[in-house]
Design a protein around this motif. Sequence first.
Motif, PDB file in Angstrom:
ATOM      1  N   LYS A  19       6.700   0.397  -1.582  1.00  0.00           N
ATOM      2  CA  LYS A  19       7.983   0.029  -0.985  1.00  0.00           C
ATOM      3  C   LYS A  19       7.878  -0.168   0.459  1.00  0.00           C
ATOM      4  CE  LYS A  19      10.520   2.083  -4.769  1.00  0.00           C
ATOM      5  NZ  LYS A  19      11.576   3.279  -5.150  1.00  0.00           N
ATOM      6  N   ILE A  20       7.279   0.724   1.246  1.00  0.00           N
ATOM      7  CA  ILE A  20       6.887   0.556   2.511  1.00  0.00           C
ATOM      8  C   ILE A  20       6.349  -0.732   2.980  1.00  0.00           C
ATOM      9  CG2 ILE A  20       5.767   1.485   4.789  1.00  0.00           C
ATOM     10  CD1 ILE A  20       6.690   4.409   3.634  1.00  0.00           C
ATOM     11  N   CYS A  21       5.055  -0.986   2.286  1.00  0.00           N
ATOM     12  CA  CYS A  21       4.367  -2.147   2.474  1.00  0.00           C
ATOM     13  C   CYS A  21       5.081  -3.432   2.303  1.00  0.00           C
ATOM     14  CB  CYS A  21       2.995  -2.256   1.646  1.00  0.00           C
ATOM     15  SG  CYS A  21       1.964  -0.721   2.059  1.00  0.00           S
ATOM     16  N   ARG A  22       5.979  -3.441   1.196  1.00  0.00           N
ATOM     17  CA  ARG A  22       6.642  -4.558   0.811  1.00  0.00           C
ATOM     18  C   ARG A  22       7.835  -4.936   1.930  1.00  0.00           C
ATOM     19  NH1 ARG A  22      10.131  -6.006  -4.617  1.00  0.00           N
ATOM     20  NH2 ARG A  22      10.828  -7.943  -3.729  1.00  0.00           N
ATOM     21  N   ALA A  23       8.188  -3.799   2.376  1.00  0.00           N
ATOM     22  CA  ALA A  23       9.273  -4.076   3.346  1.00  0.00           C
ATOM     23  C   ALA A  23       8.933  -4.645   4.665  1.00  0.00           C
ATOM     24  CB  ALA A  23      10.047  -2.625   3.778  1.00  0.00           C
ATOM     25  N   TYR A  24       7.528  -4.615   5.139  1.00  0.00           N
ATOM     26  CA  TYR A  24       6.771  -4.959   6.132  1.00  0.00           C
ATOM     27  C   TYR A  24       6.031  -6.334   6.018  1.00  0.00           C
ATOM     28  CZ  TYR A  24       8.501  -0.776   8.325  1.00  0.00           C
ATOM     29  OH  TYR A  24       9.237   0.172   8.953  1.00  0.00           O
ATOM     30  N   THR A  25       6.260  -7.063   4.834  1.00  0.00           N
ATOM     31  CA  THR A  25       5.407  -7.836   4.667  1.00  0.00           C
ATOM     32  C   THR A  25       6.422  -9.215   3.663  1.00  0.00           C
ATOM     33  OG1 THR A  25       4.521  -7.262   2.201  1.00  0.00           O
ATOM     34  CG2 THR A  25       3.031  -6.646   4.049  1.00  0.00           C
ATOM     35  N   ASN A  26       5.788 -10.276   3.928  1.00  0.00           N
ATOM     36  CA  ASN A  26       6.617 -11.406   3.390  1.00  0.00           C
ATOM     37  C   ASN A  26       5.787 -12.291   1.986  1.00  0.00           C
ATOM     38  OD1 ASN A  26       8.614 -11.331   5.056  1.00  0.00           O
ATOM     39  ND2 ASN A  26       7.896 -12.151   6.743  1.00  0.00           N
ATOM     40  N   SER A  27       4.525 -11.784   1.725  1.00  0.00           N
ATOM     41  CA  SER A  27       3.827 -12.626   0.889  1.00  0.00           C
ATOM     42  C   SER A  27       3.000 -11.550   0.057  1.00  0.00           C
ATOM     43  CB  SER A  27       2.790 -13.471   1.579  1.00  0.00           C
ATOM     44  OG  SER A  27       1.609 -12.801   2.107  1.00  0.00           O
ATOM     45  N   GLN A  28       2.463 -11.851  -0.990  1.00  0.00           N
ATOM     46  CA  GLN A  28       1.829 -11.246  -1.781  1.00  0.00           C
ATOM     47  C   GLN A  28       0.486 -10.690  -1.404  1.00  0.00           C
ATOM     48  OE1 GLN A  28       2.964  -9.670  -4.681  1.00  0.00           O
ATOM     49  NE2 GLN A  28       0.786  -8.404  -4.945  1.00  0.00           N
ATOM     50  N   GLU A  29      -0.017 -11.484  -0.642  1.00  0.00           N
ATOM     51  CA  GLU A  29      -1.528 -11.388  -0.017  1.00  0.00           C
ATOM     52  C   GLU A  29      -1.333 -10.381   1.174  1.00  0.00           C
ATOM     53  OE1 GLU A  29      -3.711 -14.052   3.051  1.00  0.00           O
ATOM     54  OE2 GLU A  29      -4.143 -15.035   1.033  1.00  0.00           O
ATOM     55  N   ASP A  30      -0.168 -10.493   1.973  1.00  0.00           N
ATOM     56  CA  ASP A  30      -0.035  -9.539   2.893  1.00  0.00           C
ATOM     57  C   ASP A  30       0.294  -8.055   2.365  1.00  0.00           C
ATOM     58  OD1 ASP A  30      -0.667 -11.397   5.056  1.00  0.00           O
ATOM     59  OD2 ASP A  30       1.712 -11.726   5.344  1.00  0.00           O
ATOM     60  N   PHE A  31       1.088  -8.083   1.331  1.00  0.00           N
ATOM     61  CA  PHE A  31       1.345  -6.933   0.716  1.00  0.00           C
ATOM     62  C   PHE A  31       0.014  -6.286   0.276  1.00  0.00           C
ATOM     63  CE2 PHE A  31       1.862  -4.985  -3.443  1.00  0.00           C
ATOM     64  CZ  PHE A  31       2.531  -3.863  -3.207  1.00  0.00           C
ATOM     65  N   GLU A  32      -0.908  -6.865  -0.498  1.00  0.00           N
ATOM     66  CA  GLU A  32      -2.066  -6.396  -0.974  1.00  0.00           C
ATOM     67  C   GLU A  32      -2.966  -5.770   0.382  1.00  0.00           C
ATOM     68  OE1 GLU A  32      -3.610  -9.464  -3.422  1.00  0.00           O
ATOM     69  OE2 GLU A  32      -2.078  -9.262  -4.891  1.00  0.00           O
ATOM     70  N   ASP A  33      -2.905  -6.617   1.300  1.00  0.00           N
ATOM     71  CA  ASP A  33      -3.773  -6.134   2.344  1.00  0.00           C
ATOM     72  C   ASP A  33      -3.195  -4.941   3.148  1.00  0.00           C
ATOM     73  OD1 ASP A  33      -5.352  -8.349   2.156  1.00  0.00           O
ATOM     74  OD2 ASP A  33      -4.503  -9.498   3.759  1.00  0.00           O
ATOM     75  N   TYR A  34      -1.910  -4.918   3.193  1.00  0.00           N
ATOM     76  CA  TYR A  34      -1.277  -3.681   3.822  1.00  0.00           C
ATOM     77  C   TYR A  34      -1.531  -2.387   2.853  1.00  0.00           C
ATOM     78  CZ  TYR A  34       1.324  -5.818   7.677  1.00  0.00           C
ATOM     79  OH  TYR A  34       1.971  -6.573   8.712  1.00  0.00           O
ATOM     80  N   TYR A  35      -1.422  -2.663   1.595  1.00  0.00           N
ATOM     81  CA  TYR A  35      -1.385  -1.410   0.502  1.00  0.00           C
ATOM     82  C   TYR A  35      -2.889  -0.988   0.570  1.00  0.00           C
ATOM     83  CZ  TYR A  35      -1.279   1.212  -3.512  1.00  0.00           C
ATOM     84  OH  TYR A  35      -1.377   2.352  -4.601  1.00  0.00           O
ATOM     85  N   GLN A  36      -3.703  -2.040   0.641  1.00  0.00           N
ATOM     86  CA  GLN A  36      -5.208  -1.451   0.712  1.00  0.00           C
ATOM     87  C   GLN A  36      -5.620  -0.918   1.895  1.00  0.00           C
ATOM     88  OE1 GLN A  36      -7.758  -4.843   0.314  1.00  0.00           O
ATOM     89  NE2 GLN A  36      -9.784  -3.357   0.122  1.00  0.00           N
ATOM     90  N   GLU A  37      -4.988  -1.012   3.120  1.00  0.00           N
ATOM     91  CA  GLU A  37      -5.200  -0.502   4.393  1.00  0.00           C
ATOM     92  C   GLU A  37      -4.178   0.965   4.479  1.00  0.00           C
ATOM     93  OE1 GLU A  37      -6.897   0.048   8.002  1.00  0.00           O
ATOM     94  OE2 GLU A  37      -7.254  -1.689   6.770  1.00  0.00           O
ATOM     95  N   VAL A  38      -3.325   1.056   3.896  1.00  0.00           N
ATOM     96  CA  VAL A  38      -2.473   2.206   3.941  1.00  0.00           C
ATOM     97  C   VAL A  38      -3.407   3.393   3.021  1.00  0.00           C
ATOM     98  CG1 VAL A  38      -0.690   3.496   2.948  1.00  0.00           C
ATOM     99  CG2 VAL A  38      -0.350   1.587   4.445  1.00  0.00           C
ATOM    100  N   CYS A  39      -4.014   2.932   1.975  1.00  0.00           N
ATOM    101  CA  CYS A  39      -4.919   3.772   1.209  1.00  0.00           C
ATOM    102  C   CYS A  39      -6.097   4.107   1.826  1.00  0.00           C
ATOM    103  CB  CYS A  39      -5.171   3.017  -0.336  1.00  0.00           C
ATOM    104  SG  CYS A  39      -3.664   2.820  -1.379  1.00  0.00           S
TER     105      CYS A  39
END
Length: 163
Positions: A19-39
């Motif tokens: 949810k946090i990653c999705r709120a700060y991204t506008n595309s699936q690619e960015d979302f996946e990058d953010y999620y991976q970076e958080v992990c």
Amino acid sequence: MSSDFYKASILPYAAIIIKICRAYTNSQEDFEDYYQEVCLQIWRSRENFNEHAQWSTWVYRLSLNVCLTLLKKKKNTYQHFASDMLPEEAAVDSHAFADESLNQLYDAIKQLSEVDRGVILLYLEEKSYQEIADIIGTNPNNIGVRIKRIKERLKKLLDGKVN
């Protein structure tokens, strides 16, 4: 990162990280990058967890900080390379996810300030004002006032009264 660490320390909190990653991204690619970076940052920083707070509070705070840092980096890069583009050309499809009503909510949340996004996401996760204050780094009274204002702003945004 071991699969045991991921299963025990990240997977139980995946919903809020998503949810946090999705709120700060506008595309699936960015979302996946953010999620991976958080992990990755949770794994890298695991030794820094000092047990003054709960693990979940630490994960939420780290997730917010990583997303805010990535967003800031992206804004700096975007401003540098997109200065010649018109706003229509620079817009990214924000409907990269399937549920339209959920997309509308996220579109409204994305119009909030970066900190307010984090506050409302934690509120929607039914975190107490104290927990939100601990994660954001403020006091519970400020959180209560802030949430009231955020809800009013979201209502206006969802009703189409504010651009």
